[in-house]
Design a protein around this motif. Structure first.
Motif, mmCIF file in Angstrom:
data_model
loop_
_atom_site.group_PDB
_atom_site.id
_atom_site.type_symbol
_atom_site.label_atom_id
_atom_site.label_comp_id
_atom_site.label_asym_id
_atom_site.label_seq_id
_atom_site.Cartn_x
_atom_site.Cartn_y
_atom_site.Cartn_z
ATOM 1 N N ASP A 203 -0.055 11.917 -5.646
ATOM 2 C CA ASP A 203 -0.056 10.526 -6.075
ATOM 3 C C ASP A 203 -1.445 10.200 -6.618
ATOM 4 O O ASP A 203 -2.430 10.264 -5.894
ATOM 5 N N LEU A 204 -1.522 9.821 -7.892
ATOM 6 C CA LEU A 204 -2.807 9.567 -8.535
ATOM 7 C C LEU A 204 -3.226 8.111 -8.502
ATOM 8 O O LEU A 204 -4.396 7.806 -8.769
ATOM 9 N N THR A 205 -2.314 7.208 -8.212
ATOM 10 C CA THR A 205 -2.608 5.778 -8.347
ATOM 11 C C THR A 205 -2.242 4.935 -7.134
ATOM 12 O O THR A 205 -2.535 3.738 -7.108
ATOM 13 N N GLY A 206 -1.583 5.503 -6.152
ATOM 14 C CA GLY A 206 -1.096 4.712 -5.022
ATOM 15 C C GLY A 206 0.324 4.227 -5.208
ATOM 16 O O GLY A 206 0.816 3.419 -4.417
ATOM 17 N N VAL A 207 1.018 4.735 -6.221
ATOM 18 C CA VAL A 207 2.365 4.244 -6.519
ATOM 19 C C VAL A 207 3.357 4.557 -5.404
ATOM 20 O O VAL A 207 4.339 3.836 -5.225
ATOM 21 N N THR A 208 3.111 5.602 -4.618
ATOM 22 C CA THR A 208 4.072 5.934 -3.553
ATOM 23 C C THR A 208 3.961 5.002 -2.353
ATOM 24 O O THR A 208 4.747 5.109 -1.414
ATOM 25 N N ASP A 209 2.990 4.089 -2.374
ATOM 26 C CA ASP A 209 2.968 3.008 -1.381
ATOM 27 C C ASP A 209 4.020 1.948 -1.710
ATOM 28 O O ASP A 209 4.354 1.123 -0.855
ATOM 29 N N SER A 210 4.511 1.947 -2.937
ATOM 30 C CA SER A 210 5.437 0.904 -3.387
ATOM 31 C C SER A 210 6.663 0.832 -2.483
ATOM 32 O O SER A 210 7.306 1.836 -2.204
ATOM 33 N N GLY A 211 6.959 -0.379 -2.006
ATOM 34 C CA GLY A 211 8.099 -0.585 -1.127
ATOM 35 C C GLY A 211 7.754 -0.481 0.333
ATOM 36 O O GLY A 211 8.591 -0.773 1.187
ATOM 37 N N TYR A 212 6.514 -0.066 0.645
ATOM 38 C CA TYR A 212 6.088 0.106 2.034
ATOM 39 C C TYR A 212 4.809 -0.686 2.260
ATOM 40 O O TYR A 212 3.800 -0.432 1.594
ATOM 41 N N LYS A 213 4.844 -1.635 3.168
ATOM 42 C CA LYS A 213 3.683 -2.472 3.450
ATOM 43 C C LYS A 213 2.563 -1.601 4.003
ATOM 44 O O LYS A 213 2.739 -0.902 4.985
ATOM 45 N N SER A 214 1.415 -1.659 3.346
ATOM 46 C CA SER A 214 0.259 -0.862 3.753
ATOM 47 C C SER A 214 0.590 0.620 3.840
ATOM 48 O O SER A 214 -0.025 1.355 4.601
ATOM 49 N N GLY A 215 1.603 1.052 3.091
ATOM 50 C CA GLY A 215 1.983 2.460 3.112
ATOM 51 C C GLY A 215 2.706 2.880 4.362
ATOM 52 O O GLY A 215 2.901 4.061 4.595
ATOM 53 N N ASN A 216 3.142 1.929 5.182
ATOM 54 C CA ASN A 216 3.746 2.250 6.477
ATOM 55 C C ASN A 216 5.262 2.311 6.367
ATOM 56 O O ASN A 216 5.910 1.292 6.129
#
Length: 421
Positions: A215-228
């Motif tokens: 993941d180059l931009t943080g896009v896989t955090d999308s849909g998950y609060k604080s990546g959790n």
């Protein structure tokens, strides 16, 4: 993902320009995997540090819509392991918006990852149309998901106006020089383009083959609060199924607690492979030694970190005198014993089974025999133990150990054997 023959472009790009362009986003630099039916019902991660998965829900192959039967369970498995789960759709030869709407309406109604999560279009084969792809990505965005276009730079740039697309939507591009095992990105083969958000850097993430992504931009955090993953933007059936109570963490797990084996666990402490039927099934911890536990019905040591606590209570189920159980397809004595707070040895004894390994669906078993099914305790024999030493340690006698465990030669016990006392 389904792969086609591809041309590899050698384009050197500095790591610092992409991998950590936005350090404020927690997921920048996180690695993960993408799955299709070839990774099975539970999928598989390459390494413990993997943070996300992207599963194929199905798609359109140029002649019709199809489904991936493994999609929902892969999302469940990923969530159960604390990973961020996302979705992609195979999108081959979708050349008009009427067809595109039909495909997307069908697929989006069954998406099991939360709103805001990635829904990518996999365009790597067939006929491609720029206007239809732009319309499709916007359609996904309008329905509350994060759209990405997946493919190989050579195919996408040759068949689409890729600059028009990347100016509005993120790209997930794959490129790699060979099929050697590659656990980390090789940025010498980065497919340089604007707005690349995920880089698929290998299809041989581990031996045997598996796609590896960064993941180059943080896009896989999308849909998950604080990546959790435990705090998704919205709940879905797969996420609810993937969430099991984990009330007791790590080495705090104790004898008597009910647990399930993690989907990601691969080997017992002995090095033996854990079979798939063990995973996700409930068992009771019957012995603990340091950071290892022994489960009733499994009889092989596991790390406490490889099991999740389902119920912090140490009390077993109440068993009424004369209770019976009808064997279901796929059950064995160990599984049945765990349900009733007893042991497979006790079930074998009270049902006079000549071969405890052979029971059949529809068979009725007594689970009490008119008496208590609980034993006083369990002990796992360690190297150097003797029956007299074990008897002294647990306040019993050699005679009782011999009788309770049907030991023919009291002078011969072996390490790993489970004894009732």
């Amino acid at each position: 993902m389904k792969k086609i023959k591809k041309t590899v472009a050698v384009l050197a790009v500095g790591l610092g320009l992409f991998a950590y362009a936005n350090p404020a986003l927690a997921a920048v630099g996180d690695q993960g995997v993408d799955w299709s039916v070839y990774q099975g019902d539970q999928g598989r991660f390459g390494y413990a540090h993997d943070k996300f998965s992207i599963s194929q829900i199905g798609g359109y192959n140029g002649s019709g819509i199809y489904w991936q039967s493994t999609y929902a369970s892969q999302v469940q498995s990923s969530i159960a392991q604390g990973k961020r789960a996302h979705t992609y759709i195979w999108y081959q030869s979708v050349t008009n918006t009427t067809l595109a709407k039909n495909i997307l309406d069908t697929m989006l109604a069954q998406v099991q990852t939360p709103k805001g999560s990635i829904v990518a279009l996999d365009v790597e084969d067939g006929v491609a149309n720029t206007d239809v792809i732009l319309w499709s990505l916007q359609y996904i965005k309008d329905r509350g998901y994060t759209p990405l276009l997946y493919g190989y730079k050579s195919f996408l740039s040759n068949n689409l106006e890729l600059g028009r697309i990347s100016s509005k939507f993120g790209l997930w591009l794959g490129e790699y020089p060979d099929y050697n095992v590659t656990p980390v990105p090789n940025y010498n083969y980065f497919p340089s383009w604007d707005n690349i958000q995920i880089f698929q850097f290998t299809s041989a993430y581990v031996a045997g083959g598996l796609d590896g992504n960064v993941d180059l931009t943080g896009v896989t955090d999308s849909g998950y609060k604080s990546g959790n993953p435990s705090k998704p933007a919205t709940e879905t059936p797969a996420i609810a199924a993937g969430k099991e109570a984990d009330k007791v963490k790590g080495s705090a797990k104790e004898v008597g607690m009910t647990v399930k084996v993690n989907f990601s666990s691969s080997i017992y402490a002995t090095g033996e492979v854990i079979p798939d039927w063990v995973k996700g099934t409930s068992y009771q911890i019957i012995e603990k030694s340091g950071d290892k536990v022994l489960l009733d019905g499994i009889m092989s040591w596991l790390s406490v970190y490889n099991v999740e606590t389902l119920d912090a209570s140490t009390s077993g189920p109440t068993v009424n005198a004369g209770q019976t159980h009808v064997v279901q397809y796929g059950e064995n004595l160990s599984i049945i014993a765990a349900k009733y707070g007893t042991t497979w040895q006790e079930l074998s004894r009270i049902n006079a089974l000549s071969n405890p390994s052979i029971i059949y669906a529809g068979q009725t078993l007594s689970v009490t025999g008119g008496q208590s099914v609980a034993t006083s305790g369990y002990c796992v024999v360690e190297y150097g133990d003797t029956l007299s030493g074990i008897a002294a340690q647990f306040g019993t006698t050699v005679e009782r150990l011999v009788s309770a465990n049907e030991i023919s030669n009291p002078n011969m016990i072996y390490a790993g054997k489970v004894l009732n006392f």
